[in-house]
Design an enzyme around this catalytic site. Structure first.
Site, mmCIF file in Angstrom:
data_model
loop_
_atom_site.group_PDB
_atom_site.id
_atom_site.type_symbol
_atom_site.label_atom_id
_atom_site.label_comp_id
_atom_site.label_asym_id
_atom_site.label_seq_id
_atom_site.Cartn_x
_atom_site.Cartn_y
_atom_site.Cartn_z
ATOM 1 N N ALA A 13 0.789 -1.328 0.022
ATOM 2 C CA ALA A 13 0.089 0.051 0.113
ATOM 3 C C ALA A 13 0.754 1.351 0.043
ATOM 4 C CB ALA A 13 -0.933 -0.068 1.143
ATOM 5 N N ALA A 14 1.620 1.370 0.979
ATOM 6 C CA ALA A 14 2.452 2.850 1.208
ATOM 7 C C ALA A 14 3.292 2.849 -0.062
ATOM 8 C CB ALA A 14 3.018 2.656 2.451
ATOM 9 N N ARG A 24 3.082 10.140 -11.126
ATOM 10 C CA ARG A 24 1.959 10.993 -11.905
ATOM 11 C C ARG A 24 2.445 12.565 -11.987
ATOM 12 N NH1 ARG A 24 -1.489 7.991 -8.946
ATOM 13 N NH2 ARG A 24 -1.692 9.364 -6.931
ATOM 14 N N CYS A 45 -5.624 -6.640 4.904
ATOM 15 C CA CYS A 45 -6.917 -6.931 5.635
ATOM 16 C C CYS A 45 -7.865 -7.990 5.028
ATOM 17 C CB CYS A 45 -7.667 -5.392 5.503
ATOM 18 S SG CYS A 45 -6.527 -4.062 6.144
ATOM 19 N N VAL A 83 15.746 -5.688 0.131
ATOM 20 C CA VAL A 83 16.738 -4.699 0.522
ATOM 21 C C VAL A 83 17.260 -5.019 1.797
ATOM 22 C CG1 VAL A 83 17.579 -2.373 1.006
ATOM 23 C CG2 VAL A 83 15.907 -2.878 -1.086
ATOM 24 N N LYS A 364 -26.580 1.490 26.319
ATOM 25 C CA LYS A 364 -27.136 0.475 25.502
ATOM 26 C C LYS A 364 -28.226 1.020 24.922
ATOM 27 C CE LYS A 364 -28.982 -4.091 25.163
ATOM 28 N NZ LYS A 364 -29.423 -5.288 25.749
ATOM 29 N N TRP A 437 -32.316 10.732 18.439
ATOM 30 C CA TRP A 437 -31.124 10.990 19.113
ATOM 31 C C TRP A 437 -30.156 9.761 18.698
ATOM 32 C CZ3 TRP A 437 -29.963 15.546 21.496
ATOM 33 C CH2 TRP A 437 -30.931 16.495 21.940
#
Lengths: 451, 451
Positions: A13-14, A24, A45, A83, A364, A437
């Site tokens: 991902a990173a 880009r 995930c 690496v 609850k 609420w």
């Protein structure tokens, strides 16, 4: 800007988000990615769902292959390449071709470390035996699936009752295994306060998982270097397969002799622009440290969202533009059986450690108007600072509406909202989706009286 | 504080919330509520579900009866009593006992106006004929149900394609009626921008509703004062039953000769503490005006959430404490067939009217990780100010995850967040609940490039 050569270490991902962003911005830069495993850009995930069979093939978890990256982005992603050293004074990295078992030095102008994390396991006997798996990479997920197929294990022991542990417990139950879970804490899900964790505990128990609390892993029982049991300080649990769910540590062992500053747990220390202490070296994703916006302290968290965001910020800065990753508030969610389990902000134990005077409440209520068919129980716990009423954290568990409801609290935390601010929020209401609420406001109304 | 006598006009959400709040603060005050209908404290939003049969009895929609209020709160709620005049100089109200057909003056120390709203209908011939219903009170809902039972209508025409119109269209389809919908706008759901409204249009059409746009109600066709058709500027549509869904106007006709300041549409003008221009008189709920926090202009909206909140604020202030209702950002949600339709903030037409330079984008993505079973399409439209990138509004439509996702945007609007702030939010992610970039962040990432 002159033509530069970027090396990215780690192709999930990173790393790939950063590499794509740089491409880009700069069509002419040389961009090379070294990835230890065979796969790039996948959803870690999703692994429990691949193992359970909810997702049919591991290929579905892959967003882009090295071939896609070459074609769409002109990025050279070398898999099977690790690496093993960074020499920042000579601006080069030592790369090991895992297939050919050769090494070579490769120079860079700019370097991004995005090596992710690995399942943590303490230094106990037989920790590297066959049948013991972490679930931090797609490769590990594929290995688990293959092991299940080959050896048809009957009993599984999960060590650690966090997200991955619980998701894997459910996945293995679905595969027909008898599942036990060992956790050294007083309650599972130590990302929740124990009172909320207890709700998850009951669910897991009802699902058929046997849970052993306050038991510590001491070693593994093995036969022919294959796991047969988990030895704790109290007993030996038979195990044909073991899953490690004791958290994640950053993959930064190869940086220990470099000049790159690491935190106590080994995470790369970065600025808000994801730069390390060394010029031209950045880090992002599960190998890097971030900041907790509520505690204002350094914070380590291994999450796909953070990896994507810090990857984008790193990529933008590497490309010569400016971007900032402000930090996280500790939001996370997972699905455990029918429950959505969500959390954000600080836990009671963290607040105490910071010496903040706080108060907490748990309510609850229902996920929909009480009369609307299908309304489910939902539990909301809020924590706020005494005096100011500033929100410090929130935890929500419910059969529906917990996951995305936590995001209001995450947004509230980021903007330092008080309980009164939360009560005043113009949240959506219609009988199929909420009581008039909203549950988070019901909790805020209760807690504000106790300030 | 001395013992006071409070009169509350209107016994639904705002009125009873305020009355209960005052009672909690002052055990010894005299609290009298006059309610025109036979019912107190019910969920008007639940009426379409009672009519469709999803909610079996109207009693389920009632939170507390007058008897409950007497017992639990020592509040005297008189139903079948309509206040027809307020004399603020003498501090008294003229009450009509609708059953006995008598009137009497009753004095007050403090007065709350909480008379709600009624379905708007223009002054066209036969507008009071039998078989034409607004859906603003429980009584009107019960009348519709009785009418359906007694006359077994086959064709229904809904006038106005807003929330209530669409919810009622679906309810009547479920009851087996042939349903048409007439709207004078270019698209249904004028609380959405037309491009988002068009998505709802398609859904309603697929559901079997015939929709006529840009047609205006001119009169009703009747036989023996019972409706048989809706006459528009273009045609006559046969109708055995008609539902008015052209919006709500405040029930404030009885205040026109009082000194209480009203807005152009007749809503009571109040301060942030819900006080009117007259000392000792407050107003709350659907009869009162509020403020839009994004446009910073006076804003009229009839919603249960606002009624409850303004009722609580009014009650607190009446009781002698201090509370403030800051205003709304225009959040609303409804369920139309399988779709969750949610909105918050300003529409394009409202932004244009304010003279703000803005940009907008709409994206289509998934409600869950693409590979996770059951992922559905979700559409997000965002509007932001050019230059600053400040969020101005958002609209979300999807089969799941739209309703509660709008709340992040509502919280963002309240706190004046920019698109970059939204991208930086630490929102929850797990494959069953969201893609790794939440859909609202995907939209923000697209829009920020177009600023």
């Amino acid at each position: 800007m002159k033509k530069e050569k970027l090396i990215v270490i780690g192709g999930d991902a990173a790393g790939m988000t950063a590499a794509s962003k740089v491409r880009r911005e700069h069509k002419d830069w040389e961009i090379i990615v070294y990835e230890r495993s065979e796969y790039t850009s996948y959803s870690a995930c999703g692994i429990p769902y691949f193992i359970s069979g909810k997702v049919a093939t591991y290929e579905e978890l892959i967003v882009r292959t090295p071939k896609d990256f070459k074609k769409e982005y002109n990025i050279d992603a070398f898999t099977g390449h690790e690496v093993i050293k960074v020499d920042s004074s000579k601006k080069q990295v030592l790369v090991k071709d895992l297939k050919k078992e050769t090494t070579f030095w490769e120079s860079y102008d700019k370097l991004l470390i995005a090596t992710g994390g690995k399942s943590f396991c303490p230094e106990v006997p037989h920790k590297d035996a066959e049948g013991i798996f972490g679930i931090s990479t797609l490769r590990s997920g594929i290995k688990v699936a293959a092991y299940l197929k080959k050896y048809k294990p009957k009993t599984a022991v999960i060590i650690g009752g966090g997200y991955i542990g619980l998701e894997m417990a459910e996945a293995l139950l679905l595969k027909g295994l008898k599942v036990s879970l060992v956790d050294r804490s007083e309650e599972i899900m130590n990302t929740l306060d124990p009172d909320m964790g207890a709700l998850v505990h009951t669910t897991m128990k009802n699902l058929g998982v046997t849970i052993y609390l306050k038991e510590e892993l001491k070693s593994f029982a093995v036969t022919d270097n294959r796991v047969t049991g988990v030895v704790t300080n109290k007993k030996t649990l038979p195990a044909d397969i073991v899953i490690l769910g004791m958290g994640v540590s950053p993959n930064t062992l190869f940086l220990q002799d470099s000049k790159i500053a690491l935190s106590e747990n080994g995470a790369v220390i970065v600025t808000k622009r994801q730069r390390t202490n060394i010029k031209n070296i950045w880090a992002a994703g599960d190998c890097a440290l971030t900041t907790h916006l509520v505690s204002k302290q350094p914070f380590y968290i291994a999450l796909g969202t953070v990896a994507n965001k810090t990857g984008l910020v790193a990529g933008t800065n590497i490309a010569g533009k400016t971007a900032i990753f402000p930090g996280v508030v500790g939001t996370a969610v997972c699905k455990i059986c029918v429950y959505e389990v969500a959390r954000t902000g600080l836990l009671e134990k963290q607040i105490k450690k910071l010496g903040i005077d706080y108060t907490a409440t748990m309510i609850k209520t229902k996920s929909r108007a009480g009369y609307y068919p299908g309304a489910k129980a939902i539990y909301v716990k809020l924590l706020a600072e005494k005096g100011t009423g500033k929100l410090l954290g929130g935890q929500i568990i419910g059969e529906e509406g917990a996951a995305k409801r936590i995001d209001v609290l995450a947004t509230a935390l980021t903007n330092k909202l008080t309980l009164q601010n939360i009560i005043d929020l113009d949240l959506s209401y219609a009988p199929p989706f909420s009581p008039v609420w909203d549950p988070v406001q019901v909790a805020a109304r209760k807690l504000i009286k106790e300030l």
